[in-house]
Design a protein around this motif. Structure first.
Motif, PDB file in Angstrom:
ATOM      1  N   ALA A  10      28.140 -20.183   7.595  1.00 34.57           N
ATOM      2  CA  ALA A  10      27.249 -20.929   8.017  1.00 34.57           C
ATOM      3  C   ALA A  10      25.987 -20.291   9.059  1.00 34.57           C
ATOM      4  N   ARG A  11      26.474 -19.231   9.583  1.00 37.73           N
ATOM      5  CA  ARG A  11      25.536 -18.813  10.692  1.00 37.73           C
ATOM      6  C   ARG A  11      24.936 -17.409   9.761  1.00 37.73           C
ATOM      7  N   HIS A  12      25.536 -16.933   8.809  1.00 37.13           N
ATOM      8  CA  HIS A  12      25.088 -15.983   7.919  1.00 37.13           C
ATOM      9  C   HIS A  12      23.937 -16.250   7.232  1.00 37.13           C
ATOM     10  N   ARG A  13      23.858 -17.717   6.908  1.00 36.38           N
ATOM     11  CA  ARG A  13      23.047 -18.276   6.038  1.00 36.38           C
ATOM     12  C   ARG A  13      21.743 -18.747   6.801  1.00 36.38           C
ATOM     13  N   TRP A  14      22.007 -19.303   8.117  1.00 34.73           N
ATOM     14  CA  TRP A  14      21.074 -19.736   9.063  1.00 34.73           C
ATOM     15  C   TRP A  14      21.522 -19.582  10.341  1.00 34.73           C
ATOM     16  N   PRO A  15      21.102 -18.590  10.873  1.00 39.64           N
ATOM     17  CA  PRO A  15      21.700 -18.023  12.474  1.00 39.64           C
ATOM     18  C   PRO A  15      21.428 -19.282  13.455  1.00 39.64           C
ATOM     19  N   ALA A  16      20.509 -19.880  13.194  1.00 41.11           N
ATOM     20  CA  ALA A  16      20.053 -20.839  14.373  1.00 41.11           C
ATOM     21  C   ALA A  16      20.977 -22.066  14.257  1.00 41.11           C
ATOM     22  N   VAL A  17      21.891 -22.425  13.193  1.00 41.78           N
ATOM     23  CA  VAL A  17      22.602 -23.594  13.332  1.00 41.78           C
ATOM     24  C   VAL A  17      23.740 -23.604  14.235  1.00 41.78           C
ATOM     25  N   ARG A  18      23.913 -24.786  14.904  1.00 42.28           N
ATOM     26  CA  ARG A  18      24.890 -25.145  15.912  1.00 42.28           C
ATOM     27  C   ARG A  18      25.890 -25.808  15.688  1.00 42.28           C
ATOM     28  N   PHE A  19      27.260 -25.636  16.038  1.00 46.31           N
ATOM     29  CA  PHE A  19      28.416 -26.170  15.809  1.00 46.31           C
ATOM     30  C   PHE A  19      29.151 -26.921  17.090  1.00 46.31           C
ATOM     31  N   GLU A  20      29.843 -28.133  16.774  1.00 44.55           N
ATOM     32  CA  GLU A  20      30.579 -28.904  17.686  1.00 44.55           C
ATOM     33  C   GLU A  20      31.776 -29.093  17.041  1.00 44.55           C
TER      34      GLU A  20
END
Length: 402
Positions: free
Chosen positions: A163-173
């Protein structure tokens, strides 16, 4: 039966324990299904101790059995196995403890588990929990993703890294929970409900790596399926590998074949989106250039028309026509006036010639009686009557003689 007690006549603890034991003894032997969580086989001991737990609820009970009862299934039964036990409930009065005395233990086979899952699947489908119209669409670009997975698991690593490789700004809980065993279902359900209660979470991913049918049973549990069906947040199921198909896949809003596939389906690729934006921008530029060019050609064609190129030409042509018609109208009106004047002159001459005044000018006179009547014959007058004679230049009085 109910026991009558009061603050003045309470029951001793021993009596209460004895009554409970009597009620439990009347229950008799029952068949119980559960999952073995603890197993104690002491060398030389004639009794085996184990704990039987309900995989869907936080409930467990102690079970004892003779060694020969357990040895009959020892080769196929161990910790984590699902079993069906014929046992008689027992009450240990000194400690106030309930346990089961097993007389027979039968392992639950894979075939039986799959048959039960198929029945549950049909029942839930009949309720409409798997209906396509219930499924919610995923957001295009989730800002915060809820992730339910095992602690330090490969599934967690695959989802986060991809996920972070595809969109680095994404956040996870992230909620780390057991993903197999007796504690899996209640903790997964709790984690899903916690994430669903967070307004900032846009989508929830439930992920687990591959495993056997028994390992994936928690994700076919009815309690978990219903909890996911009640979620207001879209849920993605990423359990096992492509052939694995727990019931969670059917109730989830989107099914991913693997945790890596879940990351690809939930998070857009920044490079692909930039390329798509570039292509759309180029397409828009081409469309706009074509539109401007088409309008320019239309404008040039319009300007080339005679009415636009020399707009006074039509006015000049119309001015000549107006002048010609004006001159023609003047001539026609002059002819009409001349003809009318000639006719008027002729008519005036005829009127003058025929008027009484013209007759008087020729020497005639008009005789009138005193009352003004014109005399037209001798019989109309009498001798001696005074008449008035009117001539061209005036009038005078005359008398009638005999």
């Amino acid at each position: 039966m109910a026991v009558n007690t009061s603050p003045e006549a309470p029951l001793p603890v021993g009596e209460v324990s004895r009554l409970i034991g009597g009620w439990i003894d009347r229950l008799g032997a029952v068949w119980v299904e559960g999952q073995i969580t603890q197993l104690s086989r002491r060398p030389g001991a004639g009794v085996v101790f184990l704990t039987l737990r309900d995989p869907s609820y936080d409930v467990s009970v102690s079970v004892t059995c003779y060694r020969q009862v357990f040895e009959a299934v020892a080769d196929v039964v161990g910790e984590g196995a699902r079993v069906v036990v014929l046992a008689k409930p027992e009450w240990y009065a000194p400690r106030g403890q309930l346990s089961l005395r097993a007389a027979e233990i039968r392992p639950v086979g894979v075939g039986e588990l799959l048959a039960r899952l198929e029945q549950l699947k049909k029942a839930l489908a009949a309720e409409g929990l798997f209906a396509p119209e219930r499924k919610k669409p995923l957001p295009f670009l989730p800002q915060l993703i809820g992730l339910v997975c095992g602690r330090a698991s490969a599934a967690e690593r695959d989802v986060l890294e991809n996920a972070r490789h595809r969109w680095p700004a994404v956040r996870f809980e992230v909620r780390n929970v057991p993903v197999q065993g007796v504690h899996a279902v209640p903790q997964v359900v709790q984690a899903v409900k916690e994430l669903d209660a967070i307004d900032e979470v846009d989508v929830i991913i439930v992920a687990r790596g591959g495993g056997s049918v028994e390992d994936l049973l928690p994700f076919s549990d009815e309690q978990l399926v219903r909890a996911v069906a009640e979620c207001r947040t879209p849920v993605v199921s990423a359990i096992g590998h492509e052939p694995d198909n727990p019931l969670l896949d059917h109730v989830a809003d989107l099914r991913a074949s693997t945790p890596t596939d879940a990351a690809k389906k939930v998070v857009p690729d920044v490079g692909e989106e930039l390329e798509r934006v570039r292509m759309l921008r180029d397409r828009a530029r081409r469309c706009m250039a074509a539109f401007v060019e088409r309008e320019q050609r239309g404008l040039a064609h319009a300007l080339a028309r005679p009415s636009i190129e020399d707009p006074h030409r039509m006015l000049d042509e119309r001015a000549d026509q107006v002048a010609s018609l004006l001159e023609r109208g003047r001539r026609t009106l002059g002819h009409l006036l001349d003809r009318a004047d000639s006719e008027l002159t002729h008519t005036h001459a005829r009127v003058v010639a025929l008027s009484p005044a013209a007759t008087l000018q020729r020497g005639y006179a008009v005789l009138q009686r005193a009352d003004g009547h014109v005399v037209r014959g001798p019989a109309e007058v009498t001798a001696g009557e005074a008449l008035r004679a009117r001539v061209a230049d005036g009038e005078f009085t005359v008398k009638v003689s005999e």
